[in-house]
Write a protein that holds these residues in place. Structure first.
Motif, PDB file in Angstrom:
ATOM      1  N   VAL A 240       6.257   1.067  10.607  1.00  0.00           N
ATOM      2  CA  VAL A 240       5.167   0.635   9.855  1.00  0.00           C
ATOM      3  C   VAL A 240       4.970  -0.874   9.643  1.00  0.00           C
ATOM      4  O   VAL A 240       3.681  -1.317   9.663  1.00  0.00           O
ATOM      5  N   VAL A 241       5.794  -1.717   9.718  1.00  0.00           N
ATOM      6  CA  VAL A 241       5.965  -3.084   9.777  1.00  0.00           C
ATOM      7  C   VAL A 241       5.290  -3.573  10.966  1.00  0.00           C
ATOM      8  O   VAL A 241       4.156  -4.636  11.013  1.00  0.00           O
ATOM      9  N   GLU A 242       5.490  -2.799  12.240  1.00  0.00           N
ATOM     10  CA  GLU A 242       5.038  -3.179  13.571  1.00  0.00           C
ATOM     11  C   GLU A 242       3.349  -3.137  13.392  1.00  0.00           C
ATOM     12  O   GLU A 242       2.558  -3.750  13.776  1.00  0.00           O
ATOM     13  N   ASP A 243       2.910  -1.724  12.895  1.00  0.00           N
ATOM     14  CA  ASP A 243       1.541  -1.506  12.573  1.00  0.00           C
ATOM     15  C   ASP A 243       0.890  -2.445  11.820  1.00  0.00           C
ATOM     16  O   ASP A 243      -0.407  -2.902  12.066  1.00  0.00           O
TER      17      ASP A 243
ATOM     18  N   VAL B 127      -8.752 -22.859  11.008  1.00  0.00           N
ATOM     19  CA  VAL B 127      -7.746 -21.577  10.814  1.00  0.00           C
ATOM     20  C   VAL B 127      -8.450 -20.406   9.833  1.00  0.00           C
ATOM     21  O   VAL B 127      -9.081 -20.739   8.982  1.00  0.00           O
ATOM     22  N   VAL B 128      -8.406 -19.391  10.235  1.00  0.00           N
ATOM     23  CA  VAL B 128      -8.681 -17.980   9.629  1.00  0.00           C
ATOM     24  C   VAL B 128      -7.409 -17.272   9.321  1.00  0.00           C
ATOM     25  O   VAL B 128      -6.562 -17.386   9.956  1.00  0.00           O
ATOM     26  N   MET B 129      -7.525 -16.519   8.301  1.00  0.00           N
ATOM     27  CA  MET B 129      -6.461 -15.703   7.900  1.00  0.00           C
ATOM     28  C   MET B 129      -6.808 -14.143   7.962  1.00  0.00           C
ATOM     29  O   MET B 129      -8.002 -13.799   7.496  1.00  0.00           O
ATOM     30  N   GLY B 130      -5.930 -13.504   8.569  1.00  0.00           N
ATOM     31  CA  GLY B 130      -6.087 -11.853   8.753  1.00  0.00           C
ATOM     32  C   GLY B 130      -5.024 -11.281   8.027  1.00  0.00           C
ATOM     33  O   GLY B 130      -3.988 -12.025   7.446  1.00  0.00           O
ATOM     34  N   GLU B 131      -5.067 -10.109   7.098  1.00  0.00           N
ATOM     35  CA  GLU B 131      -4.097  -9.511   6.538  1.00  0.00           C
ATOM     36  C   GLU B 131      -3.963  -7.900   6.803  1.00  0.00           C
ATOM     37  O   GLU B 131      -5.244  -7.367   6.978  1.00  0.00           O
ATOM     38  N   ALA B 132      -2.937  -7.320   6.397  1.00  0.00           N
ATOM     39  CA  ALA B 132      -2.787  -6.069   6.437  1.00  0.00           C
ATOM     40  C   ALA B 132      -1.738  -5.649   5.031  1.00  0.00           C
ATOM     41  O   ALA B 132      -1.124  -6.403   4.723  1.00  0.00           O
ATOM     42  N   GLY B 133      -2.109  -4.343   4.785  1.00  0.00           N
ATOM     43  CA  GLY B 133      -0.877  -3.824   3.915  1.00  0.00           C
ATOM     44  C   GLY B 133      -1.118  -4.597   2.414  1.00  0.00           C
ATOM     45  O   GLY B 133      -0.338  -4.935   1.941  1.00  0.00           O
TER      46      GLY B 133
ATOM     47  N   ALA C 283      -2.291  -4.955  12.875  1.00  0.00           N
ATOM     48  CA  ALA C 283      -3.361  -4.838  11.916  1.00  0.00           C
ATOM     49  C   ALA C 283      -3.651  -6.166  11.456  1.00  0.00           C
ATOM     50  O   ALA C 283      -5.012  -6.652  11.421  1.00  0.00           O
ATOM     51  N   ALA C 284      -2.677  -6.924  10.966  1.00  0.00           N
ATOM     52  CA  ALA C 284      -3.058  -8.314  10.472  1.00  0.00           C
ATOM     53  C   ALA C 284      -3.609  -9.260  11.655  1.00  0.00           C
ATOM     54  O   ALA C 284      -4.758  -9.985  11.386  1.00  0.00           O
ATOM     55  N   ILE C 285      -2.953  -9.094  12.921  1.00  0.00           N
ATOM     56  CA  ILE C 285      -3.488  -9.865  14.026  1.00  0.00           C
ATOM     57  C   ILE C 285      -4.997  -9.660  14.245  1.00  0.00           C
ATOM     58  O   ILE C 285      -5.629 -10.542  14.557  1.00  0.00           O
ATOM     59  N   HIS C 286      -4.994  -8.160  14.310  1.00  0.00           N
ATOM     60  CA  HIS C 286      -6.605  -7.972  14.712  1.00  0.00           C
ATOM     61  C   HIS C 286      -7.533  -8.176  13.626  1.00  0.00           C
ATOM     62  O   HIS C 286      -8.703  -8.837  13.860  1.00  0.00           O
ATOM     63  N   ASP C 287      -7.309  -8.257  12.355  1.00  0.00           N
ATOM     64  CA  ASP C 287      -8.194  -8.907  11.257  1.00  0.00           C
ATOM     65  C   ASP C 287      -8.279 -10.260  11.740  1.00  0.00           C
ATOM     66  O   ASP C 287      -9.611 -10.525  11.422  1.00  0.00           O
ATOM     67  N   ALA C 288      -7.288 -11.071  11.961  1.00  0.00           N
ATOM     68  CA  ALA C 288      -7.609 -12.546  12.056  1.00  0.00           C
ATOM     69  C   ALA C 288      -8.420 -12.700  13.168  1.00  0.00           C
ATOM     70  O   ALA C 288      -9.123 -13.525  13.049  1.00  0.00           O
TER      71      ALA C 288
ATOM     72  N   ILE D 274       5.216 -12.579   6.602  1.00  0.00           N
ATOM     73  CA  ILE D 274       5.720 -11.100   6.168  1.00  0.00           C
ATOM     74  C   ILE D 274       6.243 -11.057   4.930  1.00  0.00           C
ATOM     75  O   ILE D 274       7.347 -11.723   4.884  1.00  0.00           O
ATOM     76  N   ASP D 275       5.905 -10.363   4.009  1.00  0.00           N
ATOM     77  CA  ASP D 275       6.586 -10.267   2.810  1.00  0.00           C
ATOM     78  C   ASP D 275       8.019  -9.558   3.155  1.00  0.00           C
ATOM     79  O   ASP D 275       8.073  -8.491   3.520  1.00  0.00           O
ATOM     80  N   PRO D 276       9.077 -10.132   2.468  1.00  0.00           N
ATOM     81  CA  PRO D 276      10.277  -9.617   2.643  1.00  0.00           C
ATOM     82  C   PRO D 276      10.615  -8.259   2.268  1.00  0.00           C
ATOM     83  O   PRO D 276      11.355  -7.503   2.897  1.00  0.00           O
ATOM     84  N   SER D 277       9.910  -7.821   1.382  1.00  0.00           N
ATOM     85  CA  SER D 277      10.045  -6.539   0.698  1.00  0.00           C
ATOM     86  C   SER D 277       9.946  -5.346   1.641  1.00  0.00           C
ATOM     87  O   SER D 277      10.418  -4.216   1.506  1.00  0.00           O
ATOM     88  N   ILE D 278       9.041  -5.621   2.818  1.00  0.00           N
ATOM     89  CA  ILE D 278       8.907  -4.371   3.671  1.00  0.00           C
ATOM     90  C   ILE D 278       9.945  -4.463   4.822  1.00  0.00           C
ATOM     91  O   ILE D 278       9.691  -3.903   5.828  1.00  0.00           O
ATOM     92  N   LEU D 279      10.439  -5.630   4.901  1.00  0.00           N
ATOM     93  CA  LEU D 279      11.495  -5.695   6.214  1.00  0.00           C
ATOM     94  C   LEU D 279      12.956  -4.699   5.894  1.00  0.00           C
ATOM     95  O   LEU D 279      13.915  -5.227   5.877  1.00  0.00           O
ATOM     96  N   VAL D 280      12.468  -3.365   6.286  1.00  0.00           N
ATOM     97  CA  VAL D 280      13.508  -2.442   5.827  1.00  0.00           C
ATOM     98  C   VAL D 280      13.531  -1.746   7.216  1.00  0.00           C
ATOM     99  O   VAL D 280      12.609  -1.212   7.802  1.00  0.00           O
ATOM    100  N   ALA D 281      14.794  -1.528   7.790  1.00  0.00           N
ATOM    101  CA  ALA D 281      15.182  -0.926   9.216  1.00  0.00           C
ATOM    102  C   ALA D 281      14.240   0.426   9.338  1.00  0.00           C
ATOM    103  O   ALA D 281      13.577   0.788  10.239  1.00  0.00           O
ATOM    104  N   SER D 282      14.288   1.122   8.142  1.00  0.00           N
ATOM    105  CA  SER D 282      13.564   2.620   8.330  1.00  0.00           C
ATOM    106  C   SER D 282      11.817   2.155   8.462  1.00  0.00           C
ATOM    107  O   SER D 282      11.447   3.594   8.726  1.00  0.00           O
TER     108      SER D 282
END
Length: 117
Positions: free
Chosen positions: A76-79, A39-45, A83-88, A64-72
């Motif tokens: 940003v969350v999708e990006d 297993v490898v880990m990638g991350e973003a933000g 980015a985390a997937i690409h890093d992994a 996903i850190d719940p603090s970023i789960l804001v509708a507005s």
């Protein structure tokens, strides 16, 4: 006398090459199985989004850190997820390349020659 007798010695060399090829294939298969379990880990933000993947590049989970789960902040969350997937996946490729190079070196394959994968 038999002129072809010298050529029979080449069959022994061929048998050695076939045995070496079989051993190499076995080691590659074992390494592939190990990479599928690694297993490898990638991350973003700064770690707000983390992606888990096998060293073969298969994404197996997200954190996903719940603090970023804001509708507005949806875009940003999708990006960050991408980015985390690409890093992994990049880390998975690096790990796979390193392990294949190590295997090739242990088998006496010249540097730069890619083993089949």
């Amino acid at each position: 006398m038999l002129k072809g007798l010298g050529a029979l010695g080449g069959l022994g060399d061929m048998a050695k090459m076939m045995k070496a090829a079989t051993e190499m294939q076995t080691k590659i298969t074992e390494l592939q199985a190990e990479l599928a379990r690694t297993v490898v880990m990638g991350e973003a933000g700064a770690g707000l989004v983390k992606a888990r993947a096998t060293a073969k590049g298969e994404v197996t989970g997200l954190d996903i850190d719940p603090s970023i789960l804001v509708a507005s902040e949806k875009e940003v969350v999708e990006d960050l997820i991408l980015a985390a997937i690409h890093d992994a996946q990049a880390k998975a490729k690096t790990r796979t390349d390193e392990e294949m190079a190590r295997l090739a070196e242990s088998m006496g394959v010249p540097p730069g020659v890619k083993l089949p994968f």
